[in-house]
Design an enzyme around this catalytic site. Sequence first.
Site, PDB file in Angstrom:
ATOM      1  N   LYS A 158       0.286  -0.965  -0.342  1.00  0.00           N
ATOM      2  CA  LYS A 158      -0.055   0.085   0.139  1.00  0.00           C
ATOM      3  C   LYS A 158       0.899   1.450  -0.225  1.00  0.00           C
ATOM      4  O   LYS A 158       1.926   1.209  -0.032  1.00  0.00           O
ATOM      5  CB  LYS A 158      -1.205   0.221   0.845  1.00  0.00           C
ATOM      6  CG  LYS A 158      -2.426  -1.177   1.242  1.00  0.00           C
ATOM      7  CD  LYS A 158      -2.557  -0.607   1.868  1.00  0.00           C
ATOM      8  CE  LYS A 158      -3.719  -2.250   2.671  1.00  0.00           C
ATOM      9  NZ  LYS A 158      -5.511  -1.636   3.653  1.00  0.00           N
ATOM     10  N   TYR A 173     -12.102  -2.756  -3.210  1.00  0.00           N
ATOM     11  CA  TYR A 173     -13.277  -2.372  -1.605  1.00  0.00           C
ATOM     12  C   TYR A 173     -14.288  -2.362  -1.917  1.00  0.00           C
ATOM     13  O   TYR A 173     -15.322  -2.025  -0.916  1.00  0.00           O
ATOM     14  CB  TYR A 173     -12.250  -0.903  -1.292  1.00  0.00           C
ATOM     15  CG  TYR A 173     -10.767  -1.001  -0.867  1.00  0.00           C
ATOM     16  CD1 TYR A 173     -10.644  -2.172   0.197  1.00  0.00           C
ATOM     17  CD2 TYR A 173      -9.899  -0.656  -0.860  1.00  0.00           C
ATOM     18  CE1 TYR A 173      -9.436  -2.457   0.677  1.00  0.00           C
ATOM     19  CE2 TYR A 173      -8.944  -0.733  -0.708  1.00  0.00           C
ATOM     20  CZ  TYR A 173      -8.354  -1.695   0.112  1.00  0.00           C
ATOM     21  OH  TYR A 173      -7.284  -1.753   0.622  1.00  0.00           O
ATOM     22  N   ASN A 203      -2.037   0.380   7.406  1.00  0.00           N
ATOM     23  CA  ASN A 203      -1.413  -0.920   7.334  1.00  0.00           C
ATOM     24  C   ASN A 203      -1.164  -1.647   6.662  1.00  0.00           C
ATOM     25  O   ASN A 203      -0.813  -3.033   6.560  1.00  0.00           O
ATOM     26  CB  ASN A 203      -2.504  -1.637   7.785  1.00  0.00           C
ATOM     27  CG  ASN A 203      -3.320  -2.248   6.993  1.00  0.00           C
ATOM     28  OD1 ASN A 203      -3.673  -1.745   5.804  1.00  0.00           O
ATOM     29  ND2 ASN A 203      -4.882  -2.854   7.325  1.00  0.00           N
ATOM     30  N   HIS A 231      -2.311  -5.016   1.838  1.00  0.00           N
ATOM     31  CA  HIS A 231      -3.357  -6.006   1.429  1.00  0.00           C
ATOM     32  C   HIS A 231      -3.031  -7.213   0.778  1.00  0.00           C
ATOM     33  O   HIS A 231      -2.242  -7.838   0.394  1.00  0.00           O
ATOM     34  CB  HIS A 231      -4.438  -5.239   0.398  1.00  0.00           C
ATOM     35  CG  HIS A 231      -5.066  -6.011  -0.271  1.00  0.00           C
ATOM     36  ND1 HIS A 231      -6.416  -6.101   1.010  1.00  0.00           N
ATOM     37  CD2 HIS A 231      -5.891  -6.906  -1.130  1.00  0.00           C
ATOM     38  CE1 HIS A 231      -7.435  -7.325  -0.077  1.00  0.00           C
ATOM     39  NE2 HIS A 231      -7.061  -7.884  -0.784  1.00  0.00           N
ATOM     40  N   GLU A 261      -9.245 -10.763  -7.575  1.00  0.00           N
ATOM     41  CA  GLU A 261      -9.026  -9.500  -7.238  1.00  0.00           C
ATOM     42  C   GLU A 261      -7.260  -9.244  -7.901  1.00  0.00           C
ATOM     43  O   GLU A 261      -7.258  -8.843  -8.923  1.00  0.00           O
ATOM     44  CB  GLU A 261      -8.277  -9.753  -5.745  1.00  0.00           C
ATOM     45  CG  GLU A 261      -9.607  -8.991  -4.253  1.00  0.00           C
ATOM     46  CD  GLU A 261      -9.196  -9.135  -3.419  1.00  0.00           C
ATOM     47  OE1 GLU A 261      -7.995  -9.362  -2.935  1.00  0.00           O
ATOM     48  OE2 GLU A 261      -9.633  -8.974  -2.776  1.00  0.00           O
TER      49      GLU A 261
HETATM   50  P1  IDP Z   1      -7.760  -6.864   5.862  1.00  0.00           P
HETATM   51  O1  IDP Z   1      -7.803  -6.019   5.018  1.00  0.00           O
HETATM   52  O2  IDP Z   1      -7.109  -7.079   6.838  1.00  0.00           O
HETATM   53  O3  IDP Z   1      -8.522  -8.017   4.548  1.00  0.00           O
HETATM   54  P2  IDP Z   1     -10.393  -5.633   5.504  1.00  0.00           P
HETATM   55  O4  IDP Z   1     -11.770  -5.847   6.909  1.00  0.00           O
HETATM   56  O5  IDP Z   1     -11.191  -6.060   4.635  1.00  0.00           O
HETATM   57  O6  IDP Z   1      -9.446  -6.404   6.565  1.00  0.00           O
HETATM   58  O7  IDP Z   1     -10.784  -4.056   5.743  1.00  0.00           O
HETATM   59  C1  IDP Z   1     -10.001  -4.158   4.710  1.00  0.00           C
HETATM   60  C2  IDP Z   1      -9.377  -2.285   5.108  1.00  0.00           C
HETATM   61  O8  IDP Z   1     -10.045  -1.619   5.553  1.00  0.00           O
HETATM   62  C3  IDP Z   1      -7.854  -2.767   5.864  1.00  0.00           C
HETATM   63  O9  IDP Z   1      -6.926  -3.605   5.358  1.00  0.00           O
HETATM   64  C4  IDP Z   1      -8.510  -1.310   6.375  1.00  0.00           C
HETATM   65  O10 IDP Z   1      -7.084  -0.235   5.731  1.00  0.00           O
HETATM   66  C5  IDP Z   1      -8.929  -0.506   6.591  1.00  0.00           C
HETATM   67  N1  IDP Z   1      -9.996  -0.636   7.400  1.00  0.00           N
HETATM   68  C6  IDP Z   1     -10.898  -1.756   7.766  1.00  0.00           C
HETATM   69  N2  IDP Z   1     -11.444  -1.821   9.963  1.00  0.00           N
HETATM   70  C7  IDP Z   1     -11.159  -0.424   9.271  1.00  0.00           C
HETATM   71  C8  IDP Z   1     -11.967   0.632  10.440  1.00  0.00           C
HETATM   72  O11 IDP Z   1     -12.545   0.104  11.139  1.00  0.00           O
HETATM   73  N3  IDP Z   1     -11.522   1.545  10.250  1.00  0.00           N
HETATM   74  C9  IDP Z   1     -10.339   2.033   9.581  1.00  0.00           C
HETATM   75  N4  IDP Z   1      -9.968   1.775   8.407  1.00  0.00           N
HETATM   76  C10 IDP Z   1     -10.565   0.111   8.451  1.00  0.00           C
HETATM   77 MG    MG Z   2      -9.713  -7.323   3.556  1.00  0.00          MG
END
Ligand code: IDP
Ligand code: MG
Length: 150
Positions: free
Chosen positions: A9, A49, A112, A115, A126
Amino acid sequence: MERTLIIVKPDAVQRGLTGEIIKRFEQRGLRIIGMKFMQVSQDLAEKHYDVHRERPFFNDLVSYIVSSPVVVMALEGTSAIQAARGTIGATNPAESGAGTIRGDFGLEIGRNLVHGSDSPENGEIEVANFFTDDELISGWNRNTDSWIFE
Ligand code: IDP
Ligand code: MG
């Protein structure tokens, strides 16, 4: 063999962690079948997304992924989805164990670093969203494959 889409990212690219992150998937044994440096468009970000469209963080998430270039990789391997997500760590870096990418380099959920696809079906979808067929080299063999795949 499963496929997973990995995105290094914008925060990770900006912080100079691209090589470190690629290294971790490579040493895990996953085989690279596609890789490129790119700017994600607004349309592609919203498509990628889409499952999060109704979540309160959707706009921030899309803004984040289009904010600066990324490196995308398509990786192949047995249990590629589970293995890659283990290497990545928990969604919230603060809850992610040491030794994972997010646990070693991150603090906040909205920064974070990486992905990884969450199911074999989504891995296929994807990868196809980010790569054309002729950008993928599937089924090539490494001389080490028989030492990684039983
Ligand atoms: P993942 O990346 O671990 O699969 P997902 O639940 O698919 O997590 O969420 C996609 C992305 O959305 C996350 O990597 C993160 O960057 C963002 N995200 C998820 N939950 C939150 C939240 O509660 N607040 C802000 N960003 C979030
Ligand atoms: Mg995810």
